[in-house]
Design a protein around this motif. Structure first.
Motif, short mmCIF file in Angstrom:
data_model
loop_
_atom_site.label_atom_id
_atom_site.label_comp_id
_atom_site.label_asym_id
_atom_site.label_seq_id
_atom_site.Cartn_x
_atom_site.Cartn_y
_atom_site.Cartn_z
N ALA A 125 0.83 -1.20 0.00
CA ALA A 125 0.00 0.00 0.00
C ALA A 125 0.86 1.25 0.00
O ALA A 125 0.57 2.23 -0.72
CB ALA A 125 -0.92 0.00 1.22
N ALA A 126 1.93 1.24 0.81
CA ALA A 126 2.84 2.40 0.86
C ALA A 126 3.53 2.59 -0.48
O ALA A 126 3.70 3.73 -0.95
CB ALA A 126 3.87 2.20 1.97
N ASP A 127 3.94 1.50 -1.11
CA ASP A 127 4.59 1.59 -2.42
C ASP A 127 3.64 2.14 -3.48
O ASP A 127 4.02 2.95 -4.34
CB ASP A 127 5.11 0.21 -2.86
CG ASP A 127 6.25 -0.29 -1.98
OD1 ASP A 127 6.94 0.56 -1.37
OD2 ASP A 127 6.45 -1.52 -1.89
N PRO A 133 11.33 4.83 0.50
CA PRO A 133 11.61 3.86 1.57
C PRO A 133 11.64 4.48 2.96
O PRO A 133 11.15 3.89 3.92
CB PRO A 133 12.98 3.30 1.16
CG PRO A 133 13.01 3.43 -0.33
CD PRO A 133 12.29 4.71 -0.62
N THR A 134 12.20 5.69 3.07
CA THR A 134 12.27 6.36 4.37
C THR A 134 10.88 6.75 4.85
O THR A 134 10.53 6.53 6.02
CB THR A 134 13.15 7.62 4.28
OG1 THR A 134 14.46 7.25 3.85
CG2 THR A 134 13.25 8.30 5.65
N GLN A 135 10.06 7.32 3.96
CA GLN A 135 8.70 7.69 4.33
C GLN A 135 7.88 6.46 4.71
O GLN A 135 7.11 6.50 5.68
CB GLN A 135 8.03 8.42 3.17
CG GLN A 135 8.57 9.81 2.90
CD GLN A 135 7.97 10.42 1.64
OE1 GLN A 135 7.65 9.73 0.67
NE2 GLN A 135 7.80 11.74 1.66
N PRO A 143 5.40 2.77 13.17
CA PRO A 143 4.29 2.82 14.14
C PRO A 143 3.70 1.45 14.46
O PRO A 143 3.15 1.25 15.54
CB PRO A 143 3.27 3.72 13.44
CG PRO A 143 4.07 4.57 12.51
CD PRO A 143 5.16 3.67 12.02
N GLN A 144 3.79 0.51 13.50
CA GLN A 144 3.27 -0.82 13.75
C GLN A 144 4.30 -1.73 14.42
O GLN A 144 3.95 -2.71 15.07
CB GLN A 144 2.80 -1.46 12.43
CG GLN A 144 1.66 -0.69 11.78
CD GLN A 144 1.20 -1.33 10.48
OE1 GLN A 144 0.69 -2.44 10.46
NE2 GLN A 144 1.39 -0.62 9.36
#
Length: 222
Positions: A125-127, A133-135, A143-144
């Motif tokens: 999802a982030a990709d 990669p840093t974000q 956070p998880q």
């Protein structure tokens, strides 16, 4: 020689900052090196990941006292071999280095499963959102990871506090070293009382560390 209880307590309190300093510095060093080890082990970088695996296995299987002696007696020898024999390695430096690297082996074993516990769909999802990669790490993964890693990390801090009871073996006059001096002065007649006082001080440090971690757990829980 009769022991002065007030003198004992004041001497132990005076020596306590030495233990606290070594705990803080070793924990910081261990934390940073554990991050490096975890990255190498997760990314499976050829050669480096195998070295990291071997290091973690070594750090977790060798007694802390042995690593303390290796650092204290070995680091000056290594510096001499590479032409840096003028660099002073104090017992404090040796203690921080050995305890920090010893601690990192355990912490890496906490960070790695915490990272792997994050579902792959979160990475995808982030990709898909175009995160770097840093974000992705700081906004999505970290956070998880934190709620999963904190209980084990708290245990690691407690073990580190316990291990600082060994540093008097290389001549550091910490609370344990101070206790041994008082026991020698009283010819061992008050050693049970002194050891109970030391036990209380270590318990207080462990309780404080554990309480701080638990508060952080509550703040980061979902």
């Amino acid at each position: 020689m009769e022991m002065n209880t007030t003198e004992l307590l004041l001497a132990l309190l005076k020596a306590l900052p030495i233990n606290i300093l070594i705990i803080i510095m070793s924990a910081a060093l261990g934390f940073l090196f554990a991050i490096v080890l975890t990255i190498l082990r997760i990314k499976r970088i050829p050669v480096f990941s195998q070295i990291a695996d071997l290091y973690v296995s070594f750090a977790r299987s060798v007694p802390g006292l042995i690593l303390l002696f290796i650092a204290y007696f070995g680091i000056p020898e290594i510096l001499t071999l590479i032409g840096l024999n003028s660099v002073d390695v104090s017992p404090m430096h040796a203690a921080i280095i050995s305890m920090g690297f010893y601690h990192s082996g355990y912490i890496s074993e906490i960070f790695r499963p915490a990272y792997l516990s994050v579902d792959k769909s979160q990475h995808e999802a982030a990709d898909s959102l175009g995160y770097t990669p840093t974000q992705k790490f700081f906004r999505i993964i970290l956070p998880q990871m934190i709620p999963v890693a904190l209980p084990g990390y708290g245990n690691g801090l407690v073990y580190l506090i316990h291990d600082t009871s060994l540093i008097f073996a290389i001549g550091i006059v910490d609370i344990m070293g101070t206790a041994e001096l008082f026991i020698s002065r009283s010819y061992g007649t008050n050693q049970i009382f002194i050891y109970f006082v030391i036990a209380f001080m270590f318990s207080a440090m462990c309780f404080t560390a554990d309480s701080l971690v638990r508060k952080l757990e509550k703040k980061t829980s979902f």
